[in-house]
Design an enzyme around this catalytic site. Structure first.
Site, mmCIF file in Angstrom:
data_model
loop_
_atom_site.group_PDB
_atom_site.id
_atom_site.type_symbol
_atom_site.label_atom_id
_atom_site.label_comp_id
_atom_site.label_asym_id
_atom_site.label_seq_id
_atom_site.Cartn_x
_atom_site.Cartn_y
_atom_site.Cartn_z
ATOM 1 N N PRO A 1 0.808 -1.220 0.000
ATOM 2 C CA PRO A 1 0.000 0.000 0.000
ATOM 3 C C PRO A 1 0.840 1.268 0.000
ATOM 4 O O PRO A 1 0.350 2.339 -0.363
ATOM 5 C CB PRO A 1 -0.815 -0.111 1.298
ATOM 6 C CG PRO A 1 -0.851 -1.570 1.599
ATOM 7 C CD PRO A 1 0.466 -2.106 1.132
ATOM 8 N N GLU B 1 2.316 -7.638 8.727
ATOM 9 C CA GLU B 1 2.504 -6.179 8.762
ATOM 10 C C GLU B 1 3.474 -5.695 7.693
ATOM 11 O O GLU B 1 3.766 -4.501 7.624
ATOM 12 C CB GLU B 1 3.012 -5.748 10.146
ATOM 13 C CG GLU B 1 2.015 -5.960 11.272
ATOM 14 C CD GLU B 1 0.716 -5.203 11.027
ATOM 15 O OE1 GLU B 1 0.778 -3.986 10.760
ATOM 16 O OE2 GLU B 1 -0.351 -5.839 11.089
ATOM 17 N N ARG C 1 -1.869 -9.332 -20.731
ATOM 18 C CA ARG C 1 -2.798 -9.049 -21.835
ATOM 19 C C ARG C 1 -2.204 -8.077 -22.851
ATOM 20 O O ARG C 1 -2.723 -7.949 -23.960
ATOM 21 C CB ARG C 1 -4.127 -8.517 -21.290
ATOM 22 C CG ARG C 1 -4.039 -7.162 -20.629
ATOM 23 C CD ARG C 1 -5.333 -6.826 -19.887
ATOM 24 N NE ARG C 1 -6.494 -6.910 -20.744
ATOM 25 C CZ ARG C 1 -6.891 -5.941 -21.563
ATOM 26 N NH1 ARG C 1 -6.207 -4.818 -21.621
ATOM 27 N NH2 ARG C 1 -7.963 -6.086 -22.313
ATOM 28 N N ASP D 1 -8.876 0.346 -24.577
ATOM 29 C CA ASP D 1 -9.237 0.227 -23.165
ATOM 30 C C ASP D 1 -9.267 1.579 -22.470
ATOM 31 O O ASP D 1 -8.656 2.548 -22.917
ATOM 32 C CB ASP D 1 -8.220 -0.668 -22.436
ATOM 33 C CG ASP D 1 -8.422 -2.135 -22.746
ATOM 34 O OD1 ASP D 1 -9.530 -2.501 -23.148
ATOM 35 O OD2 ASP D 1 -7.459 -2.899 -22.584
#
Length: 258
Positions: free
Chosen positions: A89, A116, A154, A169
């Site tokens: 994150p 953690e 992809r 896209d």
């Protein structure tokens, strides 16, 4: 392209990657995915890979040595230069532009944390870059690794049946430098209790269809992700399309300044 995944649950990533576009890309030899478990490089009867954090607090932190040895074995498995990407994150946001850059590399090593996180010394010594798939927290990096694998695989030449699919896209940057959301799409039947297909898509007029799709992409992006559009960078034609869209929809001219 070779992608190595360092994870306590490599089989989980392998299962996710065995289906759909990524599965076909592997079958065609376009992408090779290999899993590595740091527990295989841990010592002791219990093969521990984590320990309590210094300074106190909840949770556990992944140990340096099992991860370092696992990463070294991963690098040694193939002579191609590799980049170690830690899914966390705290990383830089994953964007389509970043995905396209990653897809051009010969090899990636995706490092999945748990608990953690990972001892910061290992991150500083072995990780080349940190990436995040969003402003939220998962139990581990495996789902994030699967996202990266899917997005990158992809884009490998031959992975999609129609190469134009990737070009059209959402977030793909066009020749004008804009990265818009995709336009709405419809299929059979024409008439349904939920509505009717826009007549322009049935007209056979490719120029008008392209114009409608461009207008819808501009309008949808302006309403949902206005930060992606700099009004000053729009061409006169795009400005006219956007203004017409907003007028027809009754939306506020600028959702950032209502």
């Amino acid at each position: 392209m070779r992608i190595d995944v360092v994870s306590l649950f490599p089989e989980f990533v392998a299962q996710i990657s065995a289906h759909g576009v990524v599965g076909r890309a592997q079958e065609r030899g376009l992408v090779a995915i290999h899993g590595w478990n740091p527990r295989d490089y841990a010592s002791g009867n219990y093969r521990r890979v984590d320990e309590r954090p210094f300074g106190g607090g909840p949770g556990m932190v992944m140990l340096i040595d099992p991860l370092r040895d696992c990463l070294h074995a991963t690098r040694a498995a193939d002579p191609a230069a590799s980049s170690v990407v830690y899914l966390t994150p705290q990383g830089a946001p994953l964007t389509q532009a970043k995905v396209r850059e990653l897809a051009g590399r010969e090899r990636l090593v995706l490092l999945c944390g748990r608990y953690e996180g990972i001892d910061e010394r290992l991150v500083a010594a072995e990780v080349d870059e940190e990436l995040s798939i969003g402003d939220y927290v998962l139990s581990g990096g495996e789902l994030a690794a699967a996202v990266v694998i899917d997005a990158v695989a992809r884009l490998q030449p031959g992975a999609l049946s129609d190469s134009e699919s990737a070009v059209q896209d959402s977030f793909e940057t066009g020749p004008d430098g804009l990265a818009l959301l995709d336009c709405p799409h419809f299929t059979r039947p024409v008439e349904h209790t939920l509505g009717t297909v826009p007549p322009v898509l049935l007209s056979g007029n490719h120029a008008e269809i392209a114009r409608w799709r461009r207008q819808q992409a501009l309008g949808r992006t302006w309403l949902r992700r206005p930060e992606l559009i700099d009004r000053e960078r729009l061409s006169r034609a795009d400005q006219a399309l956007l203004d017409a869209f907003l007028a027809e929809s009754g939306a506020t001219p600028d959702p950032r300044n209502p």
